[in-house]
Design an enzyme around this catalytic site. Structure first.
Site, PDB file in Angstrom:
ATOM      1  N   THR A   1       0.972  -1.226  -0.228  1.00  0.00           N
ATOM      2  CA  THR A   1       0.015   0.111  -0.054  1.00  0.00           C
ATOM      3  C   THR A   1       0.837   1.217  -0.084  1.00  0.00           C
ATOM      4  O   THR A   1       1.785   1.404   0.801  1.00  0.00           O
ATOM      5  CB  THR A   1      -1.182   0.012   1.269  1.00  0.00           C
ATOM      6  N   ARG A   2       0.562   2.220  -0.949  1.00  0.00           N
ATOM      7  CA  ARG A   2       1.327   3.407  -1.046  1.00  0.00           C
ATOM      8  C   ARG A   2       0.333   4.711  -0.750  1.00  0.00           C
ATOM      9  O   ARG A   2      -0.512   4.812  -1.282  1.00  0.00           O
ATOM     10  CB  ARG A   2       2.140   3.638  -2.324  1.00  0.00           C
ATOM     11  N   SER A   3       0.682   5.287   0.515  1.00  0.00           N
ATOM     12  CA  SER A   3       0.203   6.437   0.680  1.00  0.00           C
ATOM     13  C   SER A   3       0.846   7.781   0.176  1.00  0.00           C
ATOM     14  O   SER A   3       0.906   8.046  -0.927  1.00  0.00           O
ATOM     15  CB  SER A   3       0.030   6.516   2.402  1.00  0.00           C
TER      16      SER A   3
ATOM     17  N   SER B   1       6.704   0.580   0.009  1.00  0.00           N
ATOM     18  CA  SER B   1       5.311   1.044  -0.423  1.00  0.00           C
ATOM     19  C   SER B   1       5.375   0.700  -1.881  1.00  0.00           C
ATOM     20  O   SER B   1       4.190   0.813  -2.628  1.00  0.00           O
ATOM     21  CB  SER B   1       4.812   1.984   0.060  1.00  0.00           C
TER      22      SER B   1
ATOM     23  N   CYS C   1       7.361  17.331   7.486  1.00  0.00           N
ATOM     24  CA  CYS C   1       7.470  17.292   6.231  1.00  0.00           C
ATOM     25  C   CYS C   1       6.098  17.214   5.365  1.00  0.00           C
ATOM     26  O   CYS C   1       5.488  16.095   5.434  1.00  0.00           O
ATOM     27  CB  CYS C   1       8.291  16.352   5.764  1.00  0.00           C
TER      28      CYS C   1
ATOM     29  N   TYR D   1      13.205   3.815  15.598  1.00  0.00           N
ATOM     30  CA  TYR D   1      11.867   4.322  15.203  1.00  0.00           C
ATOM     31  C   TYR D   1      11.275   3.624  13.836  1.00  0.00           C
ATOM     32  O   TYR D   1      11.961   3.700  12.695  1.00  0.00           O
ATOM     33  CB  TYR D   1      12.012   5.727  15.098  1.00  0.00           C
TER      34      TYR D   1
ATOM     35  N   ASN E   1       9.327   4.523  11.897  1.00  0.00           N
ATOM     36  CA  ASN E   1       8.983   5.269  10.628  1.00  0.00           C
ATOM     37  C   ASN E   1      10.220   5.738  10.119  1.00  0.00           C
ATOM     38  O   ASN E   1      10.428   6.246   8.825  1.00  0.00           O
ATOM     39  CB  ASN E   1       8.146   6.465  10.869  1.00  0.00           C
ATOM     40  N   TYR E   2      11.451   5.569  10.768  1.00  0.00           N
ATOM     41  CA  TYR E   2      12.790   5.416  10.217  1.00  0.00           C
ATOM     42  C   TYR E   2      13.155   4.427   9.616  1.00  0.00           C
ATOM     43  O   TYR E   2      14.310   3.844   9.978  1.00  0.00           O
ATOM     44  CB  TYR E   2      13.800   6.253  11.025  1.00  0.00           C
TER      45      TYR E   2
HETATM   46  C1  FAD Z   1      11.187  13.986   3.604  1.00  0.00           C
HETATM   47  C2  FAD Z   1      11.010  13.036   4.909  1.00  0.00           C
HETATM   48  C3  FAD Z   1      10.575  13.833   6.106  1.00  0.00           C
HETATM   49  C4  FAD Z   1      10.171  13.003   7.194  1.00  0.00           C
HETATM   50  N1  FAD Z   1       9.433  13.603   8.396  1.00  0.00           N
HETATM   51  C5  FAD Z   1       9.241  13.090   9.580  1.00  0.00           C
HETATM   52  C6  FAD Z   1       8.798  13.577  10.848  1.00  0.00           C
HETATM   53  O1  FAD Z   1       8.914  14.903  10.721  1.00  0.00           O
HETATM   54  N2  FAD Z   1       8.331  12.788  11.350  1.00  0.00           N
HETATM   55  C7  FAD Z   1       8.192  11.540  11.613  1.00  0.00           C
HETATM   56  O2  FAD Z   1       7.352  10.882  12.333  1.00  0.00           O
HETATM   57  N3  FAD Z   1       8.539  11.134  10.304  1.00  0.00           N
HETATM   58  C8  FAD Z   1       8.878  11.437   9.363  1.00  0.00           C
HETATM   59  N4  FAD Z   1       9.552  11.121   8.296  1.00  0.00           N
HETATM   60  C9  FAD Z   1       9.258   9.542   8.088  1.00  0.00           C
HETATM   61  C10 FAD Z   1       7.622   9.068   7.873  1.00  0.00           C
HETATM   62  O3  FAD Z   1       6.961   9.352   8.709  1.00  0.00           O
HETATM   63  C11 FAD Z   1       7.564   7.685   7.131  1.00  0.00           C
HETATM   64  O4  FAD Z   1       8.688   7.506   6.258  1.00  0.00           O
HETATM   65  C12 FAD Z   1       6.305   7.325   6.789  1.00  0.00           C
HETATM   66  O5  FAD Z   1       6.228   6.055   6.751  1.00  0.00           O
HETATM   67  C13 FAD Z   1       5.863   7.782   5.469  1.00  0.00           C
HETATM   68  O6  FAD Z   1       4.669   7.538   5.147  1.00  0.00           O
HETATM   69  P1  FAD Z   1       4.138   7.548   3.645  1.00  0.00           P
HETATM   70  O7  FAD Z   1       2.587   7.115   3.814  1.00  0.00           O
HETATM   71  O8  FAD Z   1       4.479   8.606   3.263  1.00  0.00           O
HETATM   72  O9  FAD Z   1       5.070   6.534   3.103  1.00  0.00           O
HETATM   73  P2  FAD Z   1       4.676   4.986   2.154  1.00  0.00           P
HETATM   74  O10 FAD Z   1       5.897   4.835   1.553  1.00  0.00           O
HETATM   75  O11 FAD Z   1       3.407   5.423   1.295  1.00  0.00           O
HETATM   76  O12 FAD Z   1       4.232   3.982   3.372  1.00  0.00           O
HETATM   77  C14 FAD Z   1       5.178   3.499   4.325  1.00  0.00           C
HETATM   78  C15 FAD Z   1       4.602   2.374   5.018  1.00  0.00           C
HETATM   79  O13 FAD Z   1       3.174   2.384   5.349  1.00  0.00           O
HETATM   80  C16 FAD Z   1       2.308   1.529   4.746  1.00  0.00           C
HETATM   81  N5  FAD Z   1       1.242   2.130   4.328  1.00  0.00           N
HETATM   82  C17 FAD Z   1       0.867   3.335   3.577  1.00  0.00           C
HETATM   83  N6  FAD Z   1      -0.147   3.772   3.723  1.00  0.00           N
HETATM   84  C18 FAD Z   1      -0.872   2.832   4.236  1.00  0.00           C
HETATM   85  C19 FAD Z   1      -2.415   2.416   4.386  1.00  0.00           C
HETATM   86  N7  FAD Z   1      -3.135   3.352   4.017  1.00  0.00           N
HETATM   87  N8  FAD Z   1      -2.879   1.585   5.046  1.00  0.00           N
HETATM   88  C20 FAD Z   1      -1.777   0.459   5.445  1.00  0.00           C
HETATM   89  N9  FAD Z   1      -0.523   0.867   5.401  1.00  0.00           N
HETATM   90  C21 FAD Z   1      -0.067   1.788   4.651  1.00  0.00           C
HETATM   91  C22 FAD Z   1       3.263   1.381   3.566  1.00  0.00           C
HETATM   92  O14 FAD Z   1       2.910  -0.022   2.891  1.00  0.00           O
HETATM   93  C23 FAD Z   1       4.524   1.027   3.881  1.00  0.00           C
HETATM   94  O15 FAD Z   1       4.804  -0.072   4.654  1.00  0.00           O
HETATM   95  C24 FAD Z   1       9.946  11.725   7.001  1.00  0.00           C
HETATM   96  C25 FAD Z   1      10.126  11.095   5.959  1.00  0.00           C
HETATM   97  C26 FAD Z   1      10.738  11.801   4.777  1.00  0.00           C
HETATM   98  C27 FAD Z   1      10.920  11.199   3.666  1.00  0.00           C
END
Ligand code: FAD
Ligand code: NAG
Ligand code: NAG
Ligand code: NAG
Ligand code: NAG
Ligand code: NAG
Ligand code: NAG
Ligand code: NAG
Ligand code: NAG
Length: 537
Positions: free
Chosen positions: A113-115, A124, A182, A473, A475-476
């Protein structure tokens, strides 16, 4: 010397064979064994209106390449060798998401899943496993509905933080949401993995502020908080929703922000005493009032390493000056360093956008050119000695484009128990460090060198950060911490290796929930939570 180079040559060719093997395996799966037509029939059978076409992109169409290219956010995963999805789906409504789950299960596709697509390991939209996989791109799920009277908002799983912030501010100047810095980050990954930002000392994480959620589970059913029960609700708010289902939307509790907030950003070089300021900061930042968060960002500007002390204060300039000059006089904050602004404009400031520029840039999903990056994280429980901070600074300076974010805990973060969400890093944590190295030139050699720089920095920090486990973490995301098997299966022991770092004691509860709601491990990836029922291979 000679021995060394021979064994590293062998190692390199083993790696090559392994990569080649993986590419061949996935290529043969994608070309031979997949009955696309049956899958497409299944999708249309399960969509309500049989005449409408399900929006999918097959690799043999020209639109596939452009939508795939848009989907990839980290250019480290945009090489020809990077495994590509067998198809990309862009459902337009909830019942199409349900159909995708039902049919993917039937035809043995893994779903990614890509958000916002900001996953640091590209999970994702790419896969290092051997299962054929589909990217479910939630590009048609970007709605945000703000209820000012109820101080809540429904946000769909494919919206970005920037969209959320913009829509809240459009309705009210005194409501906000405590999430990341971000704007292009998606709510899907961010909230389900925790989600920290510059109001976390006052309001906790994004995941701490979720009231309700709608998901599609492994049986293709839609559940809300009530029908899924508190265990699953707990798991997807900090444990990563990707192991449990697809988040269609979240209901969020909005928080109060003053009409005027104050921000500053003060750069300090090595010569200006940056290292001793960072050292001092460790004793101060975590004990400041909850309304104030002072972050440190190390980066390079014109070849010079800088520490940027950046703050958000939920109040006016005069009071901020008073606090800073009594608690952290060494920084030398002056009135002219402080900018009073609105909360929404403070989000522009923290992303490095012009504070008075047009706000609708927050709606832009790609406000900056894409780059390659590698990220790792640490949690720190004891102040780091100044001499070690000097060593850290020198290693950071070796990278062309480092970005080290140091964020203080304390406040609300210390009050929330370590088990109330899967995110365990609460009381006792002084701060976290995010180590990121960026690069702009494509090429395997460039990538290898940059990734090594961040790994070396991480190794250097070992004595100074949390131990047993060395916490990280979610999310990292960092696949260096370990991964599930290449065939998609996962054992408890393998999962525990990285799972304990992300979740500490909460890992076992996450496994229990997974085993109950997705025993067959349909929702899986390199670091998904293992199901105890699906490990007997
Ligand atoms: C430039 C940048 C700045 C950032 N700043 C911060 C910050 O300030 N604080 C912080 O905490 N983190 C930060 N992050 C990290 C960020 O929180 C994680 O990378 C987060 O997982 C990204 O979410 P996304 O939906 O964009 O990613 P995606 O790549 O879309 O998804 C990440 C993961 O979640 C899953 N997923 C996505 N959507 C869903 C859904 N609807 N249902 C089920 N699963 C799903 C995906 O399959 C994948 O495993 C930052 C990242 C970047 C690149
Ligand atoms: C692409 O592949 C699908 C499924 O195999 C097939 O039905 C379709 O005709 C192909 N399209 C083109 C343009 O080759
Ligand atoms: C779709 O439905 C038709 C008629 O109900 C059925 O014959 C067919 O087998 C179904 N196909 C799939 C792939 O489920
Ligand atoms: C979902 O969208 C498809 C295509 O527009 C439509 O045929 C179907 O009826 C919709 N389903 C629902 C429940 O709205
Ligand atoms: C893919 O997107 C990048 C920008 O992210 C662009 O520079 C490149 O030209 C695109 N490639 C293709 C093949 O569309
Ligand atoms: C919002 O509505 C819910 C239930 O409808 C209620 O429990 C809650 O107290 C309301 N919140 C506010 C701030 O009005
Ligand atoms: C916010 O700041 C502006 C300018 O600094 C000032 O004019 C305004 O009165 C302040 N608003 C509040 C609510 O304090
Ligand atoms: C970096 O160098 C360029 C060109 O020499 C100059 O224009 C710019 O102002 C410098 N930036 C900083 C932050 O010093
Ligand atoms: C945090 O932990 C410290 C000691 O470890 C304890 O004294 C303090 O009361 C705890 N704070 C909260 C809010 O639980």
């Amino acid at each position: 010397m000679a021995h060394h180079s021979i064994s590293s040559t062998i190692l390199i060719s083993l790696v090559h064979i392994f990569v080649l093997f993986t590419v061949l395996v996935s290529a043969s799966i994608s070309s031979n064994n997949i009955n696309y037509q049956a899958f497409i029939n299944c999708l249309s059978n399960h969509s309500l209106d049989h005449n409408s076409q399900y929006p999918i992109y097959l690799p043999n169409t020209s639109s596939y390449n452009s939508i795939l290219n848009n989907t990839i956010e980290n250019l480290r995963f945009s090489y020809p060798q990077t495994p590509k999805p067998n198809l990309i789906a862009t459902p337009v409504n909830e019942s199409q998401v349900q159909a995708l789950v039902i049919c993917s299960k039937k035809y043995h596709f893994q779903i990614r899943t890509r958000s916002g697509g900001q996953d640091f390991e590209g999970l994702s939209y790419t896969s290092q496993q051997s299962l054929p996989f589909i990217v479910l791109n939630l590009v048609n799920f970007q709605g945000v509905e703000v209820d000012v009277a109820n101080e809540s908002a429904w946000v769909q799983g494919g919206a970005t933080l920037g969209q959320l912030y913009y829509k809240i501010a459009e309705k009210s100047p005194t409501l906000g949401f405590p999430a990341g810095l971000c704007p292009p980050v998606g709510v899907g990954g961010h909230i389900s993995g925790g989600g920290w930002g510059n109001m976390m000392r006052k309001y906790g994480l994004a995941a701490d502020n979720v009231i309700d959620v709608r998901i599609v589970n492994a049986n293709g059913e839609i559940l809300d908080r009530k029908s899924m029960g508190e265990d699953l609700f707990w798991a997807i708010n900090g444990g990563g929703a990707a192991s449990y289902g697809i988040v269609l939307s979240w209901k969020l509790k909005l928080v109060h922000v003053p009409a005027n907030v104050t921000v500053f950003a003060i750069p300090k070089t090595w010569q200006q005493g940056a290292v001793s300021l960072i050292h001092k900061w460790q004793f101060v930042a975590e004990t400041l009032p909850d309304d104030l968060m002072v972050l440190i960002a190390l980066s390079k500007s014109n070849g010079t390493t800088l520490a940027l002390f950046q703050a958000l204060y939920l109040g006016g300039k005069d009071q901020l000056l008073q606090i800073m000059n009594s608690r952290f006089p060494e920084l030398g904050l002056k009135a002219q360093d402080c900018i009073e602004t609105t909360w929404i404009r403070s989000t522009m400031f923290f992303f490095g956008l012009p504070l008075n520029g047009p706000l609708n840039i927050l709606l832009d999903r790609n406000p900056r050119p894409k780059i390659s990056s590698k990220t790792k994280s640490d949690f720190v429980k004891e102040p780091i000695p100044e001499i070690a901070l000097r060593g850290m600074w020198r290693r950071v300076s070796l990278a062309d484009n480092p970005l080290i974010l140091i964020a203080p805990y304390g406040g609300k973060m210390a009050e929330i128990s370590g088990t109330s969400t899967p995110f365990p890093h609460r009381n006792g944590t002084l701060f976290h460090i995010c180590y990121e190295v960026d690069w702009f030139v494509q090429g395997v050699d460039v990538s290898t060198k940059q990734v090594q720089l961040v790994r070396r920095l991480y190794r250097y920090m070992t004595p100074y950060v949390s131990k047993s486990p060395r916490e990280a973490y979610l999310n990292y995301r960092d696949l260096d911490l370990g991964r599930n098997r290449i065939d998609g299966s996962a054992t408890y022991e393998q999962g525990k290796f990285w799972g304990a770092k992300y979740f500490n004691e909460n890992f076992d509860r996450l496994v229990k929930v997974k085993t109950k709601v997705d025993p067959d491990n349909f929702f899986s990836n390199e670091q998904s939570i293992p199901s105890l029922k699906a490990t007997n291979f």
